[in-house]
Design an enzyme around this catalytic site. Structure first.
Site, PDB file in Angstrom:
ATOM      1  N   CYS A 380      26.461 -49.831 103.884  1.00 15.19           N
ATOM      2  CA  CYS A 380      25.439 -48.989 104.496  1.00 15.19           C
ATOM      3  C   CYS A 380      24.048 -49.386 103.978  1.00 15.19           C
ATOM      4  CB  CYS A 380      25.760 -47.515 104.251  1.00 15.19           C
ATOM      5  SG  CYS A 380      24.887 -46.387 105.358  1.00 15.19           S
ATOM      6  N   HIS A 519      31.320 -47.453 106.380  1.00 14.75           N
ATOM      7  CA  HIS A 519      31.883 -47.104 105.069  1.00 14.75           C
ATOM      8  C   HIS A 519      33.385 -47.429 105.042  1.00 14.75           C
ATOM      9  CE1 HIS A 519      28.424 -44.934 103.293  1.00 14.75           C
ATOM     10  NE2 HIS A 519      28.110 -44.736 104.566  1.00 14.75           N
ATOM     11  N   GLU A 521      35.332 -47.832 102.603  1.00 15.98           N
ATOM     12  CA  GLU A 521      36.057 -47.146 101.528  1.00 15.98           C
ATOM     13  C   GLU A 521      36.764 -45.889 102.021  1.00 15.98           C
ATOM     14  OE1 GLU A 521      31.816 -45.403 101.296  1.00 15.98           O
ATOM     15  OE2 GLU A 521      32.796 -47.296 101.844  1.00 15.98           O
TER      16      GLU A 521
END
Length: 547
Positions: A380, A519, A521
């Site tokens: 990001c 993102h 993750e």
């Protein structure tokens, strides 16, 4: 017909209700049941999207664009069940809905009260999707006795009465303090917590007792006697080296069996724990270690980057190495040389964030990774800072920056390589935003598709040319600088399907340098590591062999 397990907490906060709920969900899955986990939070924010990471930790984003509590991340990581907008509800959201209905006249002129109107609204949320699963696990945030939690406790009391006998149980998590000076394990706080719970009409069926020492048999008997539960339903919860030991640890002390017994499910299906045996093996039998520097702005609170920390762990498990992540405040590099801090590391990760503070340090971290050929993953804002670094040092735009920082300063200081996104396509409709719009829920949120360039590193990593990933941001890299930057070697290897929004950049002549606008993750799991994190750690592992 779903069975409901309500998980509450007492004595102190942060005992691990979320982990206990997630581990129980995983164990019920292992026995062949379909599960969904839900979080009911008593705070008055509509969602945690506008909260500072120092205040609440990270904001977990779902595929359908909900900004939620970080516990939903635990739920997904342990069960693999994608959370939804309906799986996270706060007091603020409940009261907003009730007041909207009142303004519309839905209540036909009645006086609006906590009981029944607020509690009915909570019950409606609890019931959403019950026909899709065998077990619905609902965690109540905070601790029993908190004044803001009372409507939720009353709602689940009513809900259990509405559903009837045998369809709802209550699991209460408490602390057994150990007094080292006297060598005593004290049960009184648990007794008082259960007394408080019973005073509002809730009798726990199962007690999960956190303790740093082994709970003697006589103490379990004492708790069972005074708290009106079976001794077999007093479940010890000890400290663990890794959160991913929790499913096996809870299974060994009988948590899943206690839940099935409470619902009178007999004979109980035998669990298949192969997945968690493998997870534990990878945790405890690592064959090396890699060091990763996480250069961020919320480094004082690790929970601010909870999903990143866990995704790195998953990447290590995929490569059978232990990942030692060090959290470095990006502002340090605005005063000191980055090289002195970053040279010991085999990889650098720059995560997302909001605001200008620390961004110059993140830019220097990206420059160090690029020039020293150290594996770099920018997420990001971390991707945006890598693009700005390239624009400044290679693209001839010495004043390259982000429109976000100009808005904060109230003037034009930068050439906006990163700009405020005013409209985009979501599904089948166009979304429009203005700079002055309200902050909550106004970003590009949730899952969006991306098209990868054939022959790119990311296409090789994903093994696909079409992906979808979760987003949470207001600002985008401006596509008009693409040609100039690609001439310098920074490839725009992932784009939105319409070709307007950069999703991924990578340096083609670098061992491993990737920036992503989304993102990754948020979708990583211990038994299914995200491919970007798995390959990032692989690159770090290769780097460690070269050092």
């Amino acid at each position: 017909m779903a069975r409901f397990v309500f998980i509450t907490g007492g004595v102190v906060s942060s005992l691990g209700k979320g982990l206990a709920s997630a581990a129980l969900g995983a164990l019920l899955q292992a026995r062949g049941f379909k599960v969904r986990l839900r979080k009911l939070d008593p705070y008055l924010n509509v969602d945690p999207g506008t909260m500072s990471p120092f205040e609440h930790g990270e904001v977990f984003v779902t595929d359908d664009g909900a900004e939620t509590d970080l516990d939903l991340g635990h739920y997904e990581r342990f069960t693999g069940v994608a959370a939804r907008n309906t799986d996270s509800v706060s007091s603020g959201r409940i009261y907003s809905n009730v007041l909207e209905k009142e303004r519309r006249g839905d209540y036909l002129g009645k006086t609006i009260q906590v009981i029944p109107h607020v509690t009915n609204e909570i019950k409606e949320w609890i019931d959403v999707g019950e026909d899709e699963v065998d077990f619905m696990l609902c965690e109540i945030g905070g601790t029993v006795g908190d004044i803001e939690g009372l409507p939720f406790f009353e709602a689940i009391r009513q809900f259990s009465q509405d559903k009837g006998r045998g369809q709802c149980i209550f699991m209460h998590l408490t602390l057994l303090p150990y007094l080292a000076a006297s060598g005593e394990l004290k049960t009184k706080p648990t007794q008082h917590s259960v007394k408080e719970l019973r005073s509002i009409g809730l009798q726990p069926d199962i007690l999960v007792c956190r303790s740093e020492v082994e709970i003697p048999d006589k103490e379990r008997s004492k708790i069972a006697l005074f708290c009106n539960v079976r001794k077999e339903d007093v479940i010890p919860a000890y400290d663990l080296k890794s959160i991913y030991e929790a499913p096996m640890a809870y299974h060994k002390v009988g948590l899943d069996q206690a839940v099935l017994d409470a619902f009178q499910i007999s004979p109980a299906p035998q669990p298949d724990l192969t997945r968690w045996v493998d997870v534990e093996d990878r945790i405890h039998n690592a064959e090396g270690e890699v060091r990763v520097a996480i250069v961020g702005k919320y480094t004082q609170l690790e929970d601010a980057y909870k999903s990143i920390a866990e995704a790195l762990t998953h990447g290590g498990m995929a490569n059978r190495v232990r990942v030692k992540a060090d959290w470095i405040d990006a502002e340090i590099f605005e005063k000191e040389d980055a090289a002195g801090h970053l040279e010991p590391y085999q990889a650098i990760l720059v995560p997302g964030g909001f605001g200008e503070r620390g961004t110059e340090g993140k830019i220097k971290a990206a420059e160090f990774a690029r020039t020293h050929k150290v594996p770099y993953l920018g997420i990001c804002l971390g991707m945006q800072m890598a693009v700005i670094e390239a624009a400044r040092n290679l693209g001839g735009l010495k004043d390259a920056g982000s429109e976000e920082f100009d808005h904060e300063a109230g003037g034009k200081r930068f050439t906006p390589v990163v700009y405020h996104l005013k409209e985009w396509v979501q599904g089948n409709h166009k979304v429009e935003r203005k700079v002055g719009d309200a902050k909550g829920g106004t970003m590009r949120l949730g899952a969006y598709n991306a098209a990868l360039s054939e022959g790119s590193r990311v296409a090789e990593i994903y093994g696909n040319l079409a992906i979808d990933e979760r987003h949470r941001h207001r600002y985008e890299v401006d596509i008009k600088y693409r040609e100039a930057l690609e001439e310098q070697g920074l490839k725009f290897s992932g784009m939105s399907p319409d070709g307007k929004l950069p999703e991924i950049v990578e340096w083609a002549d670098h061992p491993w340098f990737i920036g992503v606008q989304f993102h990754p993750e948020l979708k990583s799991k211990p038994f299914d590591p995200h491919p970007l994190f798995a390959d990032f750690v692989r690159a770090a592992k290769e780097m460690s062999r070269l050092v």
